[in-house]
Every structure is written in structure tokens, then in C-alpha cells.
Design an enzyme around this catalytic site. Structure first.
Site, short mmCIF file in Angstrom:
data_model
loop_
_atom_site.label_atom_id
_atom_site.label_comp_id
_atom_site.label_asym_id
_atom_site.label_seq_id
_atom_site.Cartn_x
_atom_site.Cartn_y
_atom_site.Cartn_z
N LYS A 113 2.07 15.23 -53.38
CA LYS A 113 1.99 15.97 -52.11
C LYS A 113 1.80 17.48 -52.31
CE LYS A 113 2.96 15.23 -47.58
NZ LYS A 113 2.53 14.03 -46.85
N HIS A 129 18.06 15.79 -68.85
CA HIS A 129 16.82 15.76 -68.07
C HIS A 129 16.20 17.16 -67.96
CE1 HIS A 129 17.06 11.62 -66.53
NE2 HIS A 129 18.38 11.79 -66.59
N GLY A 166 15.57 6.30 -67.09
CA GLY A 166 15.56 5.07 -66.29
C GLY A 166 16.99 4.70 -65.97
N GLU A 208 13.42 17.77 -66.68
CA GLU A 208 12.54 17.80 -65.52
C GLU A 208 13.24 18.19 -64.22
OE1 GLU A 208 13.80 15.16 -66.91
OE2 GLU A 208 13.95 13.43 -65.58
N ASP A 261 -2.24 14.56 -45.25
CA ASP A 261 -2.99 13.73 -46.20
C ASP A 261 -4.38 13.37 -45.68
OD1 ASP A 261 -0.62 13.91 -47.50
OD2 ASP A 261 0.07 11.90 -46.99
N CYS A 284 16.36 11.08 -71.87
CA CYS A 284 17.44 10.23 -71.38
C CYS A 284 17.30 8.79 -71.88
CB CYS A 284 17.54 10.31 -69.85
SG CYS A 284 19.08 9.63 -69.25
N TYR A 285 16.89 7.87 -71.02
CA TYR A 285 16.70 6.49 -71.51
C TYR A 285 15.68 6.49 -72.64
CZ TYR A 285 15.89 1.48 -71.54
OH TYR A 285 15.78 0.18 -71.93
#
Ligand code: XMP
Length: 521
Positions: free
Chosen positions: A376, A172, A57, A174, A230, A84-85
């Protein structure tokens, strides 16, 4: 989505960070759901998650307004990974100390795994690159916690407590800049939390089809198509569930890309035999846009014209079908829309959807949102499985008000034609060069109120410039201008000026977002 075994809860300490983690978990074929940091613990327990990840964050744990970690989460006996946070919030909660550090670590950093028996870094190199972004540092941990990695400026950048099944990294995992990041997440998910890879596109389709069939029963369903990925995929899922009870409406507003209407007709009516109604509203849109140059007024006028056309179309279709009206409306809402609107409770109201343009208050529908849980890339995977054409699946996002907001000046039929041709040329060239998928979008903008001198043949001309705006982006919130190859740019430029007499100049937009928006209007 209902409670299920094999769910990973991502606790949100900052939306962008949480979404990326949730996507990476899905890429490991495990369902993930994002919950705000203030969610009551009972709601987490209700989902029976196999694991919990605390996201990064933007805040510092020292700020008075910093989002607080609910300590009870650490006592649920569910494997936890803090990032992280989340790493610092755990350290603080278990009685460790976090300190401000004079030296911040941002970007690529080399860390060293200091405990080779760590479960999280199993079979990984001792020394590896990671992506860091922190100033505060964990200085001390209780004895029950083992430090598992250090960095050049911080002695503690990863820790674990095997008994309590708590793991954390300052960096991180990710992001793509952490080469062993996905491996680390998968070790946590598969080996530590014992998750099973069950989140597969075919299973998602099956679940959605079953639940829509049950919900709709013998009612009638309406879907506004925009031509984009979409609404197309949403319609295809609903059609699989309820067949002819679904009617799709495509409003031809005359502000479309070349051949867009034909592609929609071919994909829906001809290939899939979906009941499709095309409402020709080209003239009334043009009429409404006469003399209008202000971007916001254009948008408003277009929104209103859309509502009129859509309402008229739905009445016509209901009459043709001898039914009183439609009970359900399909919307292509995606998971990021749900997270960003703060509506994570599962209930939804019709919001003025960009592409459907907002609907009048007296048109009351229950909503069907088959993509509400999806990102997506998942939508594209599902679309491919449903046999939807790549041309639609990989189409760049296109604004609801269409080419109108890419004509700087009044919108006229001639100008629309010029712009649609330039847009088609750019699309063709980007496709041929194989770079279209690496771009988020490449709007082509007609500066209709600007003229510039040119020489064509032996004659002096006085035509309009077009601007091309290739951008890369993850989510359109920020964007960078794309450094396209000079040869490609040169080809685009000469084709546009050769093939469109009215265009005398091609200009490249080299501004990032911010400060500029992606669209010019
Ligand atoms: P901007 O120009 O704000 O665009 O940087 C961000 C993204 O949103 C799209 N966009 C719109 N989409 N209706 C839409 O459906 C609109 O009025 C609209 N305005 C911008 C834009 O194409 C980009 O992807």
C-alpha cells in the site's frame, strides 16, 4: 515479476512476519518477493536473488508440524539472513542445538554485541535495544559459526559464518521497536549482499507501462473505479499505457460518502481526461435494499445490484465506442492479497474483489493487475508521482457496500443523508486536527433503529445516536481503538448534534478488534 538482478527472496515461515520484512527491504529500494518455505530450490535460483531472508514465524522448531527449512538453501552461495524462527531453523540445520528455555523473552530486550568485528553490526552500539519474541533458544553452534550477540537470558542471540555468508538474529530487525533494525537490514543488503538501491517508484511505473502497452496492444480495457486509492492508481497506470483504450466505470450506488462521486469525476475526467462513465444506479440500490435489515442480506443484495449496474454500463460504453466488448479488466489487487490468498505463482483468476463486488461468470476478461507486486505505501508513492490528489491517496479504506453497512436498520435515502453528513463532519475535524493519517479508519455508524431522548433548545427530542469508531491498524486484521484527544472528540460531538437535527447523541466505540470487527455490520 520476472527474474531480475537485485531481488531479495523472503522465505515465508509466517505471512505477517514475511510481509513486514519484504516491506522493509523495499523501503531500502530493493525489490523483494515472498516465497513459501516449501518452494523448490530451483525456483529460488531461477530468480537469481542477491540475498535470501528467512522470516520469523509463529511455530517452534520442535513442533511436528513446524515449517521445515530446506537445507539446500544454505548451500546456494547466496547471502542469507535468518530472523527469529529463521535464526533457529538455521541453527538446527547446521548441526547446532535448540532448547526450550524456562524464561521466554518477549518485547523490548537489551542485547550486547559480543563480537565487534561482526559484519552485521558494523558501526552500531555494543549495547542496544531490540524486539524479541522467543521461548526456544539456540544453545550450541558448530565451530565454524561465530556468536555475535547475547541477551540477559540467552548466550546466543546472533551468529554468523562469513565464509558461507550466513547471518542470523534471534530478534526482529524489521519492527520499529528495534531502533537499529533497519540499519542492520541495510548493512546486510548493501554491504554483505552488495544489493543496489534500484527499486524506485518511477522505475516501477515505467516497467508497468511498458509491459501493459505490450500486452494490451490495440485491445480495449475496462476498469471499475471504487473511489479508493488502489483502483485509482491502477487506472492511472493503465491510462498512461493505453490512453483512450481504457474506459473507467464508476457505479454511483447512492451509498457513498459526501462528494465522493464529484471527486472521482474531477480527478479522472476533468484533470486526467480519462474516459469515465458514471452509472447512476442510486434508485435501484435503494429499491433493492427496501425492508432489509440483516447485514449479510444487505451485502448480497448490494453485490447483485452492483453486477447488474456494472454489466449494463459496460454494454452501454461498448455500444457508444462501436466495439464488441472489452478484453481486459483492471483490478487493484495488492501484494498482500496475493500472498494471503496463497496465489504466489503469478497466475490469477478473478476473485470477488471487495470493491468491484464480484463479476458474473459470463463476463470473461483477462486481468491487468498493475499493483500486484506492491504494498500500500508503494502504491501511494506511485500515485503521488502520477499526480493523484492527496485527498484520494490518503483516503481511509471504505467498504464496498458503503454506508449501507454503517446504518443499523433499514437503509433509506433520509438515513443515508444523515449519515453522510455526520461522516463528512468527522472527516473534516480529523483532517483539521491533522490526525487522519494516523488512523486506519473512523467509521461513523447510525443506530437507526435506536432512539434516545435529548434536549435541544427548550424542547425534548427523541432522535438517533451515532457511534464514532476511530481505529488504528496495520492491515485491518487486528485493530485498536484510537485514543483521540478529548477536545477533538468534544468538537466532533457538538458539531454533529448542532448540525444534524435528527442526531441527539454521539457515542465513542472503545472496542479493539478482536473481539469486535471494525465495521458494525
Ligand atoms: P471488519 O469490519 O471485518 O473490516 O473488521 C475489516 C476491513 O474491511 C473493510 N470491509 C469491507 N470492505 N467490502 C469491502 O470492500 C466489504 O463488504 C467490507 N466489510 C468490511 C472494513 O472497512 C475494514 O477496513
Amino acid at each position: 515479476m520476472n527474474s531480475r538482478h537485485n531481488t531479495v527472496v523472503v522465505i515465508n515461515f509466517g505471512a505477517q512476519y514475511a510481509q513486514l520484512i519484504a516491506r522493509r527491504v523495499r523501503e531500502a529500494h530493493i525489490f523483494s518477493t515472498i516465497m513459501p518455505y516449501f518452494v523448490p530450490v530451483e525456483e529460488i535460483v531461477e530468480l537469481k536473488p542477491s540475498a535470501i531472508i528467512l522470516s520469523g514465524g509463529p511455530a517452534s522448531v520442535f513442533e511436528t508440524t513446524a515449517p521445515q527449512l530446506n537445507k539446500d538453501i544454505l548451500d546456494l552461495g547466496i547471502p542469507i539472513l535468518g530472523i527469529c524462527y529463521g535464526f533457529q531453523a538455521i541453527a538446527q540445520s547446521v548441526g547446532g542445538s535448540v532448547e526450550h528455555n524456562d524464561i521466554a523473552e518477549y518485547g523490548r530486550t537489551k542485547i550486547e554485541v559480543t563480537d565487534p568485528t561482526s559484519s552485521l553490526f558494523l558501526n552500531q552500539p555494543i549495547s542496544q535495544e531490540v524486539w524479541m519474541s522467543h521461548r526456544d533458544t539456540v544453545a550450541k553452534l558448530p565451530e565454524s559459526f561465530t556468536v555475535t550477540a547475547k541477551s540477559p537470558v540467552a548466550a546466543i542471540v546472533a551468529f554468523e559464518n562469513k565464509e558461507r555468508s550466513i547471518y542470523a538474529t534471534q530478534w526482529h530487525p524489521e519492527v520499529v521497536h528495534t531502533p537499529y533494525g533497519q540499519r542492520t537490514l541495510e548493512t546486510f543488503l548493501y554491504d554483505i549482499a552488495k544489493c543496489e538501491p534500484t527499486w524506485m517508484p518511477d522505475e516501477i511505473i515505467e516497467q508497468q507501462v511498458a509491459s501493459i502497452t505490450k500486452e494490451v496492444s490495440d485491445s480495449h480495457v475496462l476498469c471499475g473505479l471504487s473511489g479508493g486509492v488502489d483502483s485509482t492508481v491502477a487506472a492511472a497506470i493503465v491510462h498512461k499505457a493505453v490512453g483512450d483504450q481504457l474506459t473507467c466505470v464508476f457505479v454511483d450506488n447512492g451509498l457513498l460518502r459526501e462528494n465522493e462521486k464529484e471527486q472521482v469525476i474531477s480527478a479522472f475526467a476533468e484533470t486526467e481526461h480519462i474516459d469515465l462513465h458514471v452509472e447512476d444506479a442510486r434508485e435501484e440500490f435503494l429499491e433493492a435494499l427496501k425492508n432489509i435489515t440483516d447485514p449479510e442480506t444487505k451485502r448480497k443484495v448490494i453485490g447483485n445490484a452492483f453486477i447488474r449496474a456494472f454489466e449494463r454500463a459496460s454494454k452501454k460504453v461498448a455500444q457508444q465506442k462501436h466495439i464488441k466488448g472489452f478484453d481486459y479488466l483492471v483490478q487493484g489487487t495488492l501484494y498482500p492479497d496475493v500472498v494471503e490468498s496463497g496465489d504466489q505463482t503469478g497466475t490469477s483468476v478473478i476473485k470477488s474483489h471487495h470493491n468491484v463486488g464480484g463479476l458474473p461468470d459470463d463476463m470473461e476478461f483477462k486481468l491487468i493487475e498493475p499493483l500486484r507486486d506492491l504494498f500500500k505505501d508503494e502504491v501511494r508513492n506511485i500515485g503521488a508521482l502520477l499526480g493523484i490528489d492527496d485527498k484520494i491517496l490518503w483516503r481511509h479504506p471504505f467498504p464496498g457496500p458503503g454506508l449501507a453497512v454503517r446504518i443499523i436498520g433499514e437503509v433509506t435515502e433520509d438515513r443515508l443523508k444523515i449519515l453522510a453528513t455526520a461522516d463528512r463532519i468527522v472527516t473534516e475535524e480529523l483532517n483539521d486536527a491533522g490526525v487522519d493519517r494516523s488512523l486506519w479508519q473512523c467509521p461513523v455508524v447510525l443506530l437507526a433503529d435506536v432512539r434516545s431522548v435529548g434536549i435541544q433548545g427548550d424542547a425534548r427530542t427523541y432522535g438517533h445516536p451515532v457511534v464514532i469508531r476511530p481505529v488504528t491498524s496495520q492491515d485491518a486484521m487486528t485493530a485498536d481503538w484510537a485514543k483521540l484527544d478529548y477536545e477533538l472528540l468534544s468538537k466532533i460531538s457538538s458539531r454533529i448534534t448542532n448540525e444534524i437535527h435528527e442526531i441527539t447523541r454521539v457515542v465513542l466505540d472503545i472496542t479493539s478488534k478482536p473481539p469486535a470487527s471494525i465495521e458494525w455490520e
